[in-house]
Design a protein around this motif. Sequence first.
Motif, PDB file in Angstrom:
ATOM      1  N   ILE A 584      36.520  46.132  51.988  1.00  0.00           N
ATOM      2  CA  ILE A 584      36.813  44.985  50.988  1.00  0.00           C
ATOM      3  C   ILE A 584      37.454  43.936  52.261  1.00  0.00           C
ATOM      4  N   GLY A 585      38.163  44.284  52.923  1.00  0.00           N
ATOM      5  CA  GLY A 585      39.105  43.186  53.693  1.00  0.00           C
ATOM      6  C   GLY A 585      38.183  42.703  54.787  1.00  0.00           C
ATOM      7  N   SER A 586      37.305  43.845  55.493  1.00  0.00           N
ATOM      8  CA  SER A 586      36.500  43.403  56.832  1.00  0.00           C
ATOM      9  C   SER A 586      35.340  43.056  56.603  1.00  0.00           C
ATOM     10  N   HIS A 587      34.564  43.828  55.392  1.00  0.00           N
ATOM     11  CA  HIS A 587      33.241  43.435  55.323  1.00  0.00           C
ATOM     12  C   HIS A 587      32.784  43.169  53.947  1.00  0.00           C
ATOM     13  N   PRO A 588      33.266  42.078  53.294  1.00  0.00           N
ATOM     14  CA  PRO A 588      33.252  42.069  51.980  1.00  0.00           C
ATOM     15  C   PRO A 588      31.798  41.895  51.367  1.00  0.00           C
ATOM     16  N   ARG A 589      30.837  41.382  52.174  1.00  0.00           N
ATOM     17  CA  ARG A 589      29.561  41.386  51.721  1.00  0.00           C
ATOM     18  C   ARG A 589      28.850  42.703  51.184  1.00  0.00           C
ATOM     19  N   PHE A 590      29.590  43.521  51.879  1.00  0.00           N
ATOM     20  CA  PHE A 590      29.062  45.047  51.635  1.00  0.00           C
ATOM     21  C   PHE A 590      29.879  45.709  50.456  1.00  0.00           C
ATOM     22  N   ALA A 591      30.928  45.033  49.853  1.00  0.00           N
ATOM     23  CA  ALA A 591      31.718  45.434  48.973  1.00  0.00           C
ATOM     24  C   ALA A 591      32.084  44.630  47.912  1.00  0.00           C
ATOM     25  N   GLY A 592      31.143  43.744  47.518  1.00  0.00           N
ATOM     26  CA  GLY A 592      31.361  42.869  46.390  1.00  0.00           C
ATOM     27  C   GLY A 592      31.630  43.381  45.184  1.00  0.00           C
ATOM     28  N   TYR A 593      30.939  44.370  44.699  1.00  0.00           N
ATOM     29  CA  TYR A 593      31.397  44.877  43.308  1.00  0.00           C
ATOM     30  C   TYR A 593      33.022  45.514  43.476  1.00  0.00           C
ATOM     31  N   SER A 594      33.120  46.332  44.404  1.00  0.00           N
ATOM     32  CA  SER A 594      34.792  46.837  44.543  1.00  0.00           C
ATOM     33  C   SER A 594      35.561  45.807  44.554  1.00  0.00           C
ATOM     34  N   ALA A 595      35.271  44.716  45.312  1.00  0.00           N
ATOM     35  CA  ALA A 595      36.024  43.764  45.152  1.00  0.00           C
ATOM     36  C   ALA A 595      36.465  42.819  43.957  1.00  0.00           C
ATOM     37  N   ALA A 596      35.202  42.776  43.119  1.00  0.00           N
ATOM     38  CA  ALA A 596      35.342  42.216  41.733  1.00  0.00           C
ATOM     39  C   ALA A 596      36.284  43.182  40.790  1.00  0.00           C
ATOM     40  N   VAL A 597      35.963  44.438  41.167  1.00  0.00           N
ATOM     41  CA  VAL A 597      36.643  45.189  40.490  1.00  0.00           C
ATOM     42  C   VAL A 597      38.234  45.535  40.729  1.00  0.00           C
ATOM     43  N   ALA A 598      38.345  45.061  42.088  1.00  0.00           N
ATOM     44  CA  ALA A 598      39.732  44.997  42.474  1.00  0.00           C
ATOM     45  C   ALA A 598      40.586  43.946  41.938  1.00  0.00           C
ATOM     46  N   GLU A 599      39.719  42.734  41.818  1.00  0.00           N
ATOM     47  CA  GLU A 599      40.276  41.500  40.995  1.00  0.00           C
ATOM     48  C   GLU A 599      40.830  41.899  39.481  1.00  0.00           C
ATOM     49  N   ALA A 600      39.999  42.645  39.089  1.00  0.00           N
ATOM     50  CA  ALA A 600      40.215  43.314  37.728  1.00  0.00           C
ATOM     51  C   ALA A 600      41.636  43.937  37.684  1.00  0.00           C
ATOM     52  N   ALA A 601      41.703  44.798  38.636  1.00  0.00           N
ATOM     53  CA  ALA A 601      42.925  45.858  38.584  1.00  0.00           C
ATOM     54  C   ALA A 601      44.010  45.021  38.941  1.00  0.00           C
ATOM     55  N   LEU A 602      44.126  44.019  40.018  1.00  0.00           N
ATOM     56  CA  LEU A 602      44.914  43.074  40.401  1.00  0.00           C
ATOM     57  C   LEU A 602      45.411  42.226  39.180  1.00  0.00           C
ATOM     58  N   ALA A 603      44.514  41.918  38.294  1.00  0.00           N
ATOM     59  CA  ALA A 603      44.988  40.835  37.284  1.00  0.00           C
ATOM     60  C   ALA A 603      45.742  41.770  35.864  1.00  0.00           C
ATOM     61  N   GLY A 604      45.442  43.143  35.873  1.00  0.00           N
ATOM     62  CA  GLY A 604      46.250  43.818  35.090  1.00  0.00           C
ATOM     63  C   GLY A 604      45.276  45.398  34.821  1.00  0.00           C
ATOM     64  N   PRO A 605      44.250  45.092  34.093  1.00  0.00           N
ATOM     65  CA  PRO A 605      43.654  44.080  33.466  1.00  0.00           C
ATOM     66  C   PRO A 605      44.469  43.677  32.232  1.00  0.00           C
ATOM     67  N   TYR A 606      44.145  42.594  31.731  1.00  0.00           N
ATOM     68  CA  TYR A 606      44.622  42.213  30.343  1.00  0.00           C
ATOM     69  C   TYR A 606      44.087  42.986  29.452  1.00  0.00           C
ATOM     70  N   GLU A 607      44.851  43.188  28.182  1.00  0.00           N
ATOM     71  CA  GLU A 607      44.209  44.155  27.078  1.00  0.00           C
ATOM     72  C   GLU A 607      44.497  43.140  25.955  1.00  0.00           C
ATOM     73  N   ILE A 608      43.494  42.811  25.147  1.00  0.00           N
ATOM     74  CA  ILE A 608      43.648  41.671  24.236  1.00  0.00           C
ATOM     75  C   ILE A 608      43.169  42.494  22.872  1.00  0.00           C
ATOM     76  N   ALA A 609      43.981  42.723  21.986  1.00  0.00           N
ATOM     77  CA  ALA A 609      43.468  43.206  20.571  1.00  0.00           C
ATOM     78  C   ALA A 609      44.042  42.027  19.650  1.00  0.00           C
ATOM     79  N   ILE A 610      42.774  41.687  18.770  1.00  0.00           N
ATOM     80  CA  ILE A 610      42.732  40.787  17.705  1.00  0.00           C
ATOM     81  C   ILE A 610      42.510  41.482  16.358  1.00  0.00           C
ATOM     82  N   ALA A 611      43.762  41.375  15.850  1.00  0.00           N
ATOM     83  CA  ALA A 611      43.883  41.871  14.313  1.00  0.00           C
ATOM     84  C   ALA A 611      43.158  40.819  13.375  1.00  0.00           C
ATOM     85  N   THR A 612      42.083  41.032  12.893  1.00  0.00           N
ATOM     86  CA  THR A 612      41.342  40.106  12.117  1.00  0.00           C
ATOM     87  C   THR A 612      40.241  40.578  10.938  1.00  0.00           C
ATOM     88  N   GLU A 613      40.121  40.139   9.931  1.00  0.00           N
ATOM     89  CA  GLU A 613      38.987  40.694   9.133  1.00  0.00           C
ATOM     90  C   GLU A 613      37.702  39.597   9.474  1.00  0.00           C
TER      91      GLU A 613
END
Length: 682
Positions: A584-613
């Motif tokens: 990811i750090g050296s050749h991101p053009r060949f690891a774009g999906y891993s980098a996208a997944v890593a952004e999710a991991a770094l963000a948390g990811p957030y978990e949002i539950a909306i209790a609603t009818e």
Amino acid sequence: MANRLATATSPYLLQHADNPVDWWPWSDEAFAQARERDVPVLISVGYAACHWCHVMAHESFEDDGIARQINDDFVAVKVDREERPDVDAVYMTATQAMTGQGGWPMTVFATPEGEPFFCGTYFPKAQFSRLLESVTTAWRDQREGVVKQGSAVVQAIGGAQLVGGPTAPISATLLDTAAVQLAKDHDDTYGGFGGAPKFPPHMNLLFLLRHHQRTGSAEALEIVRHTAEQMARGGIYDQLAGGFARYAVDNTWTVPHFEKMLYDNALLLRVYTHLWRLTDDPLARRIARETAAFLLRDLATPAGGLASALDADTDGTEGLTYAWTPTQLTEALGEEDGTWAADLFRVTTKGTFEHGTSVLVLARDIDGAEEELVNRWRDVRRRLLAARDERPQPARDDKVVASWNGLAITALAEHALWLELSTPSSTATSDDAADSAGWASDVRRAAVALAEVLAERHIVDGRLRRVSRDGDVGQPVGVLEDYGAVAEAFCAVHQLTGEGRWLTLAGSLLDVALAHFGTGQGGFYDTADDAERLVTRPADPTDNATPSGLAAVCAALIAYSALTGETRYREAADAALETVGPLIGSHPRFAGYSAAVAEAALAGPYEIAIATENPEDPLLATAYRHAPPGTVIVAGPPDKPGVPLLADRPLIDGRAAAYVCRGFVCDRPVTTPEELEERLAG
């Protein structure tokens, strides 16, 4: 001569079933025959929509003289790379190691043990005939050297797998470095990265969108916006029927290689949907909708599932269906509209393609134009498409590939949800809004129906099968990318429908991946430990035309962990991402999906539950619009069965409530869209 390909599920193998070459499908029997006859094996790898595969077939494999050379001195094995990506991966690594490049058709000469000793790609007929003679002579007169070279190649490609190599933890610094690297490679004039040929960089664009969300980087967002616009206006995008071609042969996106692949369009649907979600860009909205329509209209198969591709050729001629001359425009539209269309779509007497024809590009900003111009464009487009439909049409590879359908399901589920939330049916008063609401329902139903096909047809005795065709599941077993992409799709459908069944199915697939694909050192092999043994066990962490198996399974592991609260799946994803951190750090053009997944991991990811009818609760629209990278969102009544995120999440004073958590740590619930937006911004 036995026709061993006649009963194949692969359209590519069926294309070769009547060749004079005595083809074998990939099988133990083929290699046993080579040992019995004491001859080398010719392994020919390609796929149904491949232009140069067709050329080599017509020139060589349909030629009686070439066929005699092959049949007399070799056992010939034909492989569909899309059906057997494991076989393709092994021999593509060998081809790249020997020649410095790869591609299809791939031509490999191997020992009866499957060890490759000479590799290449397309060979013209005369050159291929000489090559067959040379290999035959070498096998007869220099056997020891040939076998030694095959053993050396196997040892080399085994060492090329990054198992047990260096690791790097996922960090903000690492992902910032990757984004900077991509910005340096960005084509500021035409968008995309690098020069010709230009492939749609969908996985890198997904990463940059998520990077922008996390950091606020205006540069990252502009790269995505600019590239998305240039592709959408170029000839790589079908200006009449929607859908993207595989790549452009130039750096301006003007002339495509005309095959249309399911995986490209699925990944691009995600890009344009999220660009629209984050920016309200009308072009992104239109392209997302048209790409979804292309998938469901042109790739849907009668037995369910989405077909793999539309061919690059029509009646043996590339682009025959799609290219135009000014005269043809006039014939279809009349003098006045024909001249107007030639200007709009940049069709000239000189032409931009072959034989004075042009590929349609969009020379004006239609999406921001006045209503009169838009209506004229729509009318001209409709009439041209009707005229084009009278032409011969490209063939379709109608096998259903599990991982590619998984990518499409995830994209369609996200697209459907945003369509519904941006145009709720309860407020659909205008014709356009009502049409959008109806289309959202169609897309939702399609995503669920496609998931049903994978669940009911492709899961056999708890394990995935990679392909099906005409409603019949094939024998090739699923590889890592299948388990990852399908599990991620089931997580997406769980969020779309609130049905617990999909989450259970995702978990069962991930359990198989963890049990049978792990390296024992954090990473993953691409094939299961109980799958057919090849000369080496592939474990490629790089993205190719589709996300790497490692990246796909990490995406599913992170989503599943966030939806269930089961931390061992997250721990497995973190360990695997560390193995690809240096890439990811050296050749991101060949690891774009891993980098996208890593952004999710770094963000948390957030978990949002909306209790609603209320399925159209404004809290849900706010959550989805402002969701940080990789956020999982579920909505429904409190304690809904099968939905762990809604457990013990009551309404607040009878009002709908949003519960926002990150890394399994939750804030107090909020009850208004304003509060939720503020919480997510923080």
